[in-house]
Design an enzyme around this catalytic site. Structure first.
Site, PDB file in Angstrom:
ATOM      1  N   LEU A  47       0.818  -1.205   0.000  1.00 24.99           N
ATOM      2  CA  LEU A  47       0.000   0.000   0.000  1.00 24.99           C
ATOM      3  C   LEU A  47       0.854   1.259   0.000  1.00 24.99           C
ATOM      4  CD1 LEU A  47      -2.720  -1.016   2.624  1.00 24.99           C
ATOM      5  CD2 LEU A  47      -3.041  -0.794   0.151  1.00 24.99           C
ATOM      6  N   GLY A  48       2.019   1.182   0.615  1.00 26.60           N
ATOM      7  CA  GLY A  48       2.894   2.341   0.679  1.00 26.60           C
ATOM      8  C   GLY A  48       4.104   2.040   1.532  1.00 26.60           C
ATOM      9  N   ASP A  76       1.063  13.235  15.703  1.00 26.58           N
ATOM     10  CA  ASP A  76       1.361  13.372  14.272  1.00 26.58           C
ATOM     11  C   ASP A  76       0.063  13.385  13.478  1.00 26.58           C
ATOM     12  OD1 ASP A  76       2.921  13.746  12.028  1.00 26.58           O
ATOM     13  OD2 ASP A  76       3.333  11.610  11.732  1.00 26.58           O
TER      14      ASP A  76
END
EC number: 2.7.11.1
Length: 374
Positions: free
Chosen positions: A100-101, A229
Site C-alpha cells: 500500500l505504501g 502526528d
C-alpha cells in the site's frame, strides 16, 4: 501494483523483494528489546518473552509457536476468531496481497488475516537511526487492545524476525480504507482537471469528517494517549465514509511524559502540524493534538497547503511570530458560517495550549455548529 500469488491454507505469500530461504533459526537473543523501559509502552505482564523457534521463510512461523507476549486476552476484533489476541500472530492465516505504501520506518501491505482484510506494517531496521525505528514500533502498540470506530485498531503484533530479515517487527492492523483524507482534500486521484476547477468538500462533509477525527481524539485522550502526528495523510477514510486515525508511530502516553520536565523525550511528527510548544521542545499535552487538528480543519476548508518556504524558517516564525495559515479567504469571510468556522480553527491553533479547547469542548462546539446548518 502487482499482486502476489494466491495463498494456500498453510503459507504466506511474500512480496518479490523477500528472499526465500530453506531454513532460518531465530536466535533467542533476536527478540527486539524495547528501547525504553517496558512499563512505558506495555504492562510488564505483556513484555516480550524469549522463544527460539525456527521458521521456513521470512515472516512465517510455525502455527503453534509460543506467544511473544504474555498476559490476558483482550477483546477480540469483530470478524476475527474469538481465540485471537493482539500479542501473537497466527502466521499460517496471513496472506499478503500488495504494498500500500512505504515510509522512513517501513512498509505497509494490504493482506488478509483469517480471511479478513487487514493492513500489515513492517518496521524496518533503519540503519540511520535504529533507535527511532524501535521507538516507532513500540509507539504503534500504544493503542493495542483499544477499540473505537474512529481509531485504526491493532489486531496483532510480533517482534519475531528471521536473522536475515530487515524487519524489527510486524503489526497487523484493521484495514481502515484505501483512501486518506489528504487524497480527498487534494483530490489525488489523477484527475485531469486543475485543483482550482474541482469540486470542494462541502461544509457538511468537512464537519462530518471533523467530528469523526475529534471523536477519535477524545477517545485517545481519555486513554491518556497523545497521537502527536495528526494530519490528513494519517487519517484513513473507510468504505463507509468514516474517518479513522492511523499511524501511531509518534504517539506517547501521558504518564510517560510526566516527571520528565528536565529532559523531554524526542517527539517526531510533521513540522507544519506541530504546536509551538512541541517545536520549542516542551512537554506534550493533549492540546498539541488539538493544534494539529486546527491545521487539518483549515486544510479541509481551503484545500491549500499550510505553508511554503524552508521548514526551519516556518518553524521559527510559528514560535516567534505566531505564524499561521491565512484565514482571510472568502470561505471564511463571506458568510456567518464561514466566520464561525474561522473562530473554531483559530481557537485550535492558539499559541498557548491552555487557550485551546479540549477535545470534549471541541466536539460540543462542532456538534452545535452542525446543528445550526439544519
Amino acid at each position: 501494483m502487482a499482486h502476489s500469488t494466491p495463498c494456500s491454507q498453510t503459507s504466506l505469500a511474500v512480496p518479490n523483494h523477500f528472499s526465500l530461504v530453506s531454513h532460518v533459526t531465530v536466535p533467542s537473543e533476536g527478540v527486539m528489546p524495547s528501547p525504553l523501559s517496558l512499563c512505558r509502552y506495555l504492562p510488564r505482564e505483556l513484555s516480550p518473552s524469549v522463544d527460539s523457534r525456527s521458521c521456513s521463510i521470512p515472516l512465517v512461523a510455525p502455527r503453534k509457536a509460543g506467544k511473544l507476549f504474555l498476559g490476558t486476552t483482550p477483546p477480540r476484533a469483530p470478524g476475527l476468531p474469538r481465540r485471537l489476541a493482539w500479542f501473537s500472530i497466527d502466521w499460517e492465516q496471513v496472506c499478503l496481497m500488495h504494498r500500500l505504501g512505504s515510509g522512513g520506518f517501513g512498509s505497509v501491505y494490504k493482506a488478509t488475516y483469517h480471511g479478513v482484510p487487514v493492513a500489515i506494517k513492517q518496521v524496518n531496521k533503519c540503519t540511520e537511526d535504529l533507535r527511532a525505528s524501535q521507538r516507532s514500533f513500540w509507539a504503534e502498540l500504544n493503542i493495542a487492545g483499544l477499540r473505537h470506530d474512529n481509531i485504526v485498531r491493532v489486531v496483532a503484533a510480533s517482534t519475531r524476525t528471521p536473522e536475515d530479515s530487515n524487519s524489527l517487527g510486524t503489526i497487523i492492523m484493521e484495514f481502515g480504507g484505501n483512501v486518506t483524507l489528504h487524497q480527498v482534500i487534494y483530490d489525488a486521484t489523477r484527475s485531469p482537471e486543475p485543483l482550482s476547477c474541482r469540486k470542494q468538500l462541502s461544509l457538511g462533509k468537512c464537519l462530518k469528517y471533523s467530528l469523526d477525527v475529534v471523536n477519535g481524539l477524545l477517545f485517545l485522550h481519555s486513554q491518556s494517549i497523545l497521537h502527536l502526528d495528526l494530519k490528513p495523510a494519517n487519517i484513513l477514510i473507510s468504505e463507509q465514509d468514516v474517518c479513522k486515525i492511523s499511524d501511531f508511530g509518534c504517539s506517547q502516553k501521558l504518564q510517560d511524559l510526566r516527571g520528565r520536565q528536565a529532559s523531554p523525550p524526542h517527539i517526531g511528527g510533521t513540522y507544519t502540524h506541530q504546536a509551538p510548544e512541541i517545536l520549542k521542545g516542551e512537554i506534550a499535552t493533549p492540546k498539541a493534538d488539538i493544534y494539529s487538528f486546527g491545521i487539518t480543519l483549515w486544510q479541509m476548508t481551503t484545500r491549500e497547503v499550510p505553508y511554503s518556504g524552508e521548514p526551519q524558517y516556518v518553524q521559527y516564525a510559528v514560535v516567534a511570530y505566531n505564524l499561521r495559515p491565512s484565514l482571510a479567504g472568502a470561505v471564511f469571510t463571506a458568510s456567518l458560517t464561514g466566520k464561525a468556522l474561522q473562530n473554531i480553527i483559530q481557537s485550535c491553533w492558539e499559541a498557548r495550549g491552555l487557550q485551546r479547547p479540549s477535545a470534549e469542548l471541541l466536539q460540543r462546539d462542532l456538534k452545535a455548529f452542525r446543528g445550526t446548518l439544519g
